[in-house]
Structure formats: structure tokens, C-alpha cells
Scaffold this active site. Structure first.
Site, PDB file in Angstrom:
ATOM      1  N   ASP A 205       0.847  -1.194   0.000  1.00  0.00           N
ATOM      2  CA  ASP A 205       0.000   0.000   0.000  1.00  0.00           C
ATOM      3  C   ASP A 205       0.880   1.241   0.000  1.00  0.00           C
ATOM      4  OD1 ASP A 205       1.084   0.218   2.505  1.00  0.00           O
ATOM      5  OD2 ASP A 205      -0.826   0.309   3.568  1.00  0.00           O
ATOM      6  N   ASP A 207       1.559   4.630   2.287  1.00  0.00           N
ATOM      7  CA  ASP A 207       1.279   5.276   3.569  1.00  0.00           C
ATOM      8  C   ASP A 207       1.748   6.721   3.504  1.00  0.00           C
ATOM      9  OD1 ASP A 207       0.583   2.687   5.006  1.00  0.00           O
ATOM     10  OD2 ASP A 207       2.637   2.261   4.374  1.00  0.00           O
ATOM     11  N   ASP A 299      -3.252   4.841   2.622  1.00  0.00           N
ATOM     12  CA  ASP A 299      -3.605   5.334   3.958  1.00  0.00           C
ATOM     13  C   ASP A 299      -3.126   6.770   4.074  1.00  0.00           C
ATOM     14  OD1 ASP A 299      -4.836   3.100   4.981  1.00  0.00           O
ATOM     15  OD2 ASP A 299      -3.025   2.308   5.933  1.00  0.00           O
TER      16      ASP A 299
END
Ligand code: DCP
Ligand code: MG
Length: 355
Positions: A205, A207, A299
Site C-alpha cells: 500500500d 502510507d 492510507d
């Protein structure tokens, strides 16, 4: 003497946060096996056992060269009997029969598949397994299954989300966020954290930390940024969590969670990709093979500048490094470290007793 002998002779420190860990792991053959067993233990609800395997893997990961003998292994810290046995087995036979058995297990395979869905934790995966569900098709076709919005998005974009995110893609996303943030609040500071900040070339992902040099200016920014990106069709899913810092530390708080309390968005971005960037060739039998975008988990975490150093440290990882850093702070320094602050527990107790 091999490099390993030299390192071992100078003693490998006991806490993971005291060790340097090279980006390239020379002991994959062992760490992969130990991590499989760690996963299997967590799938069975044995968190302690799971952590023991992670600890052993982390020690091997810090070595500058490949382990070659049992003697070297015996001089390393952090190895329980079970982990030792597995490494020994691999040293002797080139593989671990126990690990092979685990990876063949239907429960292991199903739990791994289900927990790789965004929004699905151990409990849900286990419940689905107990209900007889085994594949993504089973989940997609089940009439009675009640999926959360997050799980629905996770299932819908499963293939994309389980493809690695490249550094170039992460940079692109950080730039997108930065541009939009600057349009609302010039001077916003955007930092790529997580594995990419540790120098990893790919991750699961992206961040991103968001702050501003003037305390308080960051408040309210995130919903504007998400709204703007959404209106440009760049957001496939998002879940905005408000800042809960004051609730969590209020006297009547029941919060015991290790999670931090920053305002944040768990989201899935729709990233435009040139066909040579995305691994689209791997899916060339699907009707979507000509699609020029990729779903990417992002995120976004908003922090006031006063807490930014702790947030940055906490969000750089790895997860094990963070765990070890907190354990070191608590045991060796009698201090509490989290993503918001670092403080002396003795001083706090004195302050409380005097108040
Ligand atoms: N983190 C945390 N608390 C959370 C989530 C994450 O402290 N609730 C920290 C530890 C992680 C880092 O933030 O190392 C980023 O989390 P990831 O799960 O994204 O982990 P990485 O970025 O290290 O790995 P990957 O490359 O798989 O994304
Ligand atoms: Mg990450």
C-alpha cells in the site's frame, strides 16, 4: 571466518530495534519458512507462538550473509526450540517438511486468501472458513453473506490490491495528494512513510503522512482533499476516521487499543497506469486486460506538527521494528512510546500522585 561469524561474534543485539536490517534479505529460505509458520500460528489464534517465529525471522533478516551452519544458529539470540528445529531442517534437507505440510492445508490456504482481502481480519476469515466458504467465488456468489462496504471494495479489487505497488506508483500518488492539498492549504507537508520510507522498492500500500508547520492548520484538510480527488474520479473507496486523540486519553476512556488516534482515511485510489507500468499482461485473458488503471490501497494520516516526529517514527515501520522499539522503551527506559508521544512513566505516576 565468514561475515556471519564476525557479526555473531560481535553479538547480535536482543531487541530488533537495536539491529541494522539490510534491505536485501540473505536468509529468505529460512525467513519465508518461519513467516509461514507465524501465519499458521496466528490463523490458529496462537499470537504468542506467531510472534516467536517473527522474532526468529527478524534475527536472521539482520544478518549480512546466509546462515550456513548449526553452530552459527546456536549463537543467535531469540530462537526458541521450534524455530531452531525448522532452520536446522532446512540446513540439512534444503526444505522444511513441516512448512510444506502447512502450506498444503486447506485451512491455511483459505485463511491466507481471505485475510488478504482488504477489510477482512482473522475473526471474519475464520468464521467464513467455519461456514464452509473456500474461495473468492464462494464469497462473491454467497447470497446470505453480509459484507461491509470495505470488504465489498476489497473483494471487488482483490486482484489489483494484491499486486505490488511500485515506488514510482507510490511517488505518483504522493504527488497527486500533495497537489490537491496545496490547492487548499499551501505549505502542507506530505511524507511517504511505511516500507517506501525504509527504501523498499515495492509495497502492499501507500502510507502518507500529512501535516502543516503551523499547529492546527491541518484540521479539516483531509475531507477537502478526499472530496476533491473524489470529484476527479480518483477514489474508488474511502473511509474517513476522525481524530479520536482526546476521547482516547480522557479519564472515562475505555480504549485499550494499540492503534493511533489520528484523523485518517483508509482508501483505494484509482491510479492511471501506462500499460508498461502495471502488470496488466498477467491478466490478459480477462475482459479487463485493456484497462488503463489500477486500484491501489492508500492510507492518509493527518498529524499536528507537535506529534509529527512520533507519527513519522510510528508509521515508518516495520511492524516488528515498532513493536521492538515500544518494548525497548518500556522495559529498558521505563518510557511509553506511541505514534503521538514519548513519555516517562515514572514522572507521569509522580504527577498523578501529586494531583
Ligand atoms: N502502522 C502502525 N499502526 C497501524 C498501521 C501501521 O503503527 N495501525 C505502522 C507500522 C507499519 C507502517 O505503519 O510498518 C506501515 O504499515 P504497512 O502495513 O503499510 O506496512 P509497510 O509499509 O511496512 O509494508 P508494506 O510494504 O507491505 O506496505
Ligand atoms: Mg505500507
Amino acid at each position: 571466518h565468514s561475515d556471519v561469524d564476525v557479526v555473531v561474534a560481535s553479538l547480535v543485539p536482543a531487541y530488533g530495534c537495536q539491529r541494522r536490517t539490510p534491505l536485501t534479505n540473505k536468509n529468505c529460505i529460512f525467513t519465508d519458512a518461519l513467516e509461514t509458520l507465524s501465519k499458521e500460528a496466528s490463523f490458529c489464534g496462537s499470537d504468542g507462538r506467531s510472534l516467536a517465529f517473527i522474532r526468529a525471522a527478524s534475527v536472521l533478516r539482520s544478518l549480512p550473509s546466509t546462515l550456513t551452519t548449526i553452530e552459527e544458529l546456536n549463537r543467535l539470540p531469540g530462537f526458541g526450540e521450534h524455530s531452531k528445529r525448522v532452520v536446522q531442517e532446512i540446513l540439512e534437507d534444503g526444505f522444511s517438511a513441516e512448512v510444506e505440510r502447512v502450506t498444503q492445508k486447506e485451512k491455511y490456504q483459505t485463511m491466507k486468501l481471505f485475510t488478504n482481502i482488504f477489510g477482512v481480519g482473522m475473526k471474519t476469515a475464520n468464521r467464513w472458513y467455519q461456514e464452509g466458504l473456500r474461495s473468492l467465488g464462494d464469497l462473491r456468489n454467497s447470497q446470505k453473506l453480509k459484507l461491509s462496504k470495505q470488504q465489498e471494495a476489497g473483494l471487488q479489487h482483490y486482484e489489483d490490491l494484491n499486486m505490488p505497488v511500485s515506488r514510482a506508483e507510490a511517488d505518483l500518488i504522493a504527488k497527486m495528494v500533495e497537489e490537491v492539498a496545496h490547492s487548499f492549504l499551501p505549505g502542507t507537508i506530505i511524507t511517504l512513510a511505511g516500507g517506501f520510507r525504509r527504501g523498499k522498492l515495492s509495497g502492499h500500500d501507500v502510507d502518507i503522512l500529512i501535516t502543516h508547520a503551523q499547529e492546527g492548520r491541518e484540521e479539516g484538510l483531509l475531507s477537502k482533499v478526499i472530496g476533491q480527488l473524489q470529484s476527479q474520479g480518483l477514489i474508488l473507496y474511502h473511509d474517513l476516521k476522525r481524530n479520536s486523540y482526546h476521547d482516547a486519553f480522557s479519564p472515562d476512556s475505555k480504549s485499550t487499543s494499540n492503534m493511533d488516534h489520528f484523523e485518517r482515511s483508509f482508501s483505494i485510489f484509482r491510479l492511471k497506469v501506462a500499460s508498461h507500468i502495471g502488470d496488466i499482461g498477467a491478466r490478459d485473458h480477462s475482459p479487463e486486460s485493456s484497462k488503463d488503471w489500477k486500484a491501489v490501497r492508500v492510507d492518509l494520516v493527518v498529524t499536528p506538527i507537535s506529534q509529527y516526529p512520533y507519527a513519522l517514527l510510528g508509521w515508518t515501520g516495520s511492524k516488528h521494528f515498532e513493536r521492538e522499539l515500544r518494548r525497548f522503551s518500556c522495559n529498558e527506559k521505563k518510557m511509553v512510546l506511541n505514534s503521538h508521544a514519548l513519555y516517562d512513566t515514572v514522572e507521569v505516576q509522580v504527577a498523578i500522585s501529586q494531583s
